[in-house]
Structures are given as C-alpha cells and as structure tokens.
Design an enzyme around this catalytic site. Sequence first.
Site, PDB file in Angstrom:
ATOM      1  N   ASN A  10       0.871  -1.175   0.000  1.00 57.26           N
ATOM      2  CA  ASN A  10       0.000   0.000   0.000  1.00 57.26           C
ATOM      3  C   ASN A  10       0.909   1.226   0.000  1.00 57.26           C
ATOM      4  OD1 ASN A  10      -1.836   2.019   0.419  1.00 57.26           O
ATOM      5  ND2 ASN A  10      -2.473   1.359   2.469  1.00 57.26           N
ATOM      6  N   TRP A  11       1.023   1.855  -1.172  1.00 55.38           N
ATOM      7  CA  TRP A  11       1.944   3.000  -1.284  1.00 55.38           C
ATOM      8  C   TRP A  11       1.362   4.265  -0.647  1.00 55.38           C
ATOM      9  CZ3 TRP A  11       3.761   2.535  -7.142  1.00 55.38           C
ATOM     10  CH2 TRP A  11       4.575   1.406  -7.262  1.00 55.38           C
ATOM     11  N   LYS A  12       0.095   4.218  -0.271  1.00 54.86           N
ATOM     12  CA  LYS A  12      -0.574   5.394   0.325  1.00 54.86           C
ATOM     13  C   LYS A  12      -0.353   6.619  -0.577  1.00 54.86           C
ATOM     14  CE  LYS A  12      -0.275   3.214   4.819  1.00 54.86           C
ATOM     15  NZ  LYS A  12      -0.140   3.315   6.252  1.00 54.86           N
ATOM     16  N   GLU A 102      -6.839   4.736   8.079  1.00 55.22           N
ATOM     17  CA  GLU A 102      -6.584   6.153   7.756  1.00 55.22           C
ATOM     18  C   GLU A 102      -7.826   6.792   7.138  1.00 55.22           C
ATOM     19  OE1 GLU A 102      -2.936   5.456   5.634  1.00 55.22           O
ATOM     20  OE2 GLU A 102      -1.970   4.979   7.542  1.00 55.22           O
ATOM     21  N   GLU A 177      -5.350  -4.851  10.766  1.00 61.87           N
ATOM     22  CA  GLU A 177      -4.324  -3.830  11.000  1.00 61.87           C
ATOM     23  C   GLU A 177      -4.618  -3.083  12.303  1.00 61.87           C
ATOM     24  OE1 GLU A 177      -2.293  -2.519   7.070  1.00 61.87           O
ATOM     25  OE2 GLU A 177      -4.077  -1.315   7.331  1.00 61.87           O
ATOM     26  N   GLY A 183       2.671   2.306  11.190  1.00 58.76           N
ATOM     27  CA  GLY A 183       3.681   3.356  11.098  1.00 58.76           C
ATOM     28  C   GLY A 183       4.389   3.683  12.395  1.00 58.76           C
ATOM     29  N   SER A 220       3.498  -1.939  10.585  1.00 61.87           N
ATOM     30  CA  SER A 220       4.948  -1.973  10.826  1.00 61.87           C
ATOM     31  C   SER A 220       5.608  -3.291  10.417  1.00 61.87           C
ATOM     32  CB  SER A 220       5.257  -1.652  12.297  1.00 61.87           C
ATOM     33  OG  SER A 220       4.832  -0.335  12.599  1.00 61.87           O
TER      34      SER A 220
HETATM   35  P1  13P Z   1       2.996   0.541   7.848  1.00 64.37           P
HETATM   36  O1  13P Z   1       3.519  -0.735   7.234  1.00 64.37           O
HETATM   37  O2  13P Z   1       3.724   1.761   7.362  1.00 64.37           O
HETATM   38  O3  13P Z   1       2.894   0.441   9.317  1.00 64.37           O
HETATM   39  O4  13P Z   1       1.515   0.734   7.298  1.00 64.37           O
HETATM   40  C1  13P Z   1       0.630  -0.328   7.376  1.00 64.37           C
HETATM   41  C2  13P Z   1      -0.567   0.007   6.601  1.00 64.37           C
HETATM   42  O5  13P Z   1      -1.318   0.897   6.976  1.00 64.37           O
HETATM   43  C3  13P Z   1      -0.793  -0.729   5.363  1.00 64.37           C
HETATM   44  O6  13P Z   1      -2.058  -0.497   4.857  1.00 64.37           O
END
Ligand code: 13P
Length: 261
Positions: A10-12, A102, A177, A183, A220
């Site tokens: 997930n590159w967000k 998010e 999650e 994060g 993470s």
């Molecule tokens: P991180 O791997 O940066 O903690 O993010 C997880 C996430 O939200 C994947 O959708």
Amino acid sequence: MSRPPCFVANWKMNMGLKASESHLSDLIKHCADVVLAPSKIIIAPPFTALQTVSNILNTAACEIDLAAQNVHFSPKGAYTGEISTEMLCEIGCKYVIIGHSERRILFSENDEEIHKKLVAVRKAGLFPILCIGETQQDRQAGKTWQRLQGQLNSVFSEEFIASGLCDTVSDWMIAYEPVWAIGTGETPEPADVAEVHQQIQALIADTVGKGVPRILYGGSVSEENIVDFMKTPDIDGVLVGGASLSPKTFFEIIAQGASAK
Ligand code: 13P
C-alpha cells in the site's frame, strides 16, 4: 490452507509517475531474477499512478495484481474528486482496499459507507481488501475483539449475504491492521495476531458460510519481523505500508515471507 501467501504493497499518498515506474522496474527485476516460493503480489499505487502501473504490470515478467486504495460506492454522478468501480475496472484493477483505518479516522468513513463500498466493489467484479483494526484505546480497554466483530458484522449484513455477493468470499482479503501498529514500529506478537485471525475466520465461516478469505496482517511489517509473522499459522499474508516504498525491501519481505510459509 494451501493458498500461496499474499504480499500487498500500500503505497498510500507516495510515488508519482516517475517514482512508480522506477520502483516497479526494480521490483520486477528482483522478482524475475530469483525463483520465489509461491506467492501472490499486489500493488496499490495512488490513483494518479494506476494507469502507468497497470501498463507496466501487463507486460511484466512476473505476475503482480493491481489494487486501488479507495473507491466511491456510486456508479457515477456528481461526486467531485471521487473514482468509481467502473473506472477502476477499466484501468485493470482487480482489488480495492476498503476501510483502511486512515480513511476511517482521517476521513471519517463509517461502517455504513464501508458496507456500501463493499457492495459496489463486488457488483463490479472487483475483490475487496477489507481492513479492520482496533485502536490503542480499544486494546487498553480489552475491547479488541468487540471492535473487530462490530466492524465485520456491519459489513456482513444478512441482506448482503442473501444477495449472493459474498459467495466469492474465499477470494477476498481481510487485513487485520491494529491502528496502534501502523507506522509506529510497534507490533503485536505473531501468536496474538494468529488468535485474532482465527476469530475472524470463524466469524466469517459462521456468518457467510462460503469459505474463508485470506487474512492478512498489517502494521509496521519489516524485513526484520516478516519471518516471524509468516511462519505463524493463520497469517496468510501481509499488507505493507512504509516498507513497501523501497523495492528492495518489499522484495526481501516477499522472498523471506514466502519461504517462511
Ligand atoms: P505501515 O507498514 O507503514 O505500518 O503501514 C501499514 C498500513 O497501513 C498498510 O495499509
């Protein structure tokens, strides 16, 4: 379960067109250069990079599926700034991330909207990567399962199940999650994740009764912890944010994770 484990990036809100192209060509080169243990790879770029990534994946030497990070539940209309399922299908998406924390927290998406998105996604023939997770407060109050159960029950309504749109549930992904792990570098113990995954599987088996989706862990995930997660039964894959932004790191996560299964 004998399905290959799944690794979702997930590159967000990261990676423009140039960065997407160079990231992907590196990742594909890594994947083509070694014999990976069986694995399913999915990339979720931002909307603006979907077409570019789709074009590259169409001719790639290894199989990688395309996912969108969000979608609107209406088929079309006056929804400034939104993207429909039809648009995602046209571009070659197979999966859509729905209900990411998010979106729930920063954009106030509620369970009802998430349910509508799920219905729209299934009607379009796309598959959901449905995210659920408890907050730190839920966890501290001992209400983790209560939160997850609520999130699941609100999407798996009786009407939705009766519609037949959940009959493909074994091809979906549910991503567990924990919000406090995203994060932060903090992660739950793999055994605790496995316990939650078993509860999710049991709930879906009981309510939908058409098989179980892959249950992924997210929060993470790194090169350092991937083996511990993936060698744990009932963890069918991972949803990776920050660590998926480096092609080399994401490749290492896939390679080590797939062989640990
Ligand atoms: P991180 O791997 O940066 O903690 O993010 C997880 C996430 O939200 C994947 O959708």
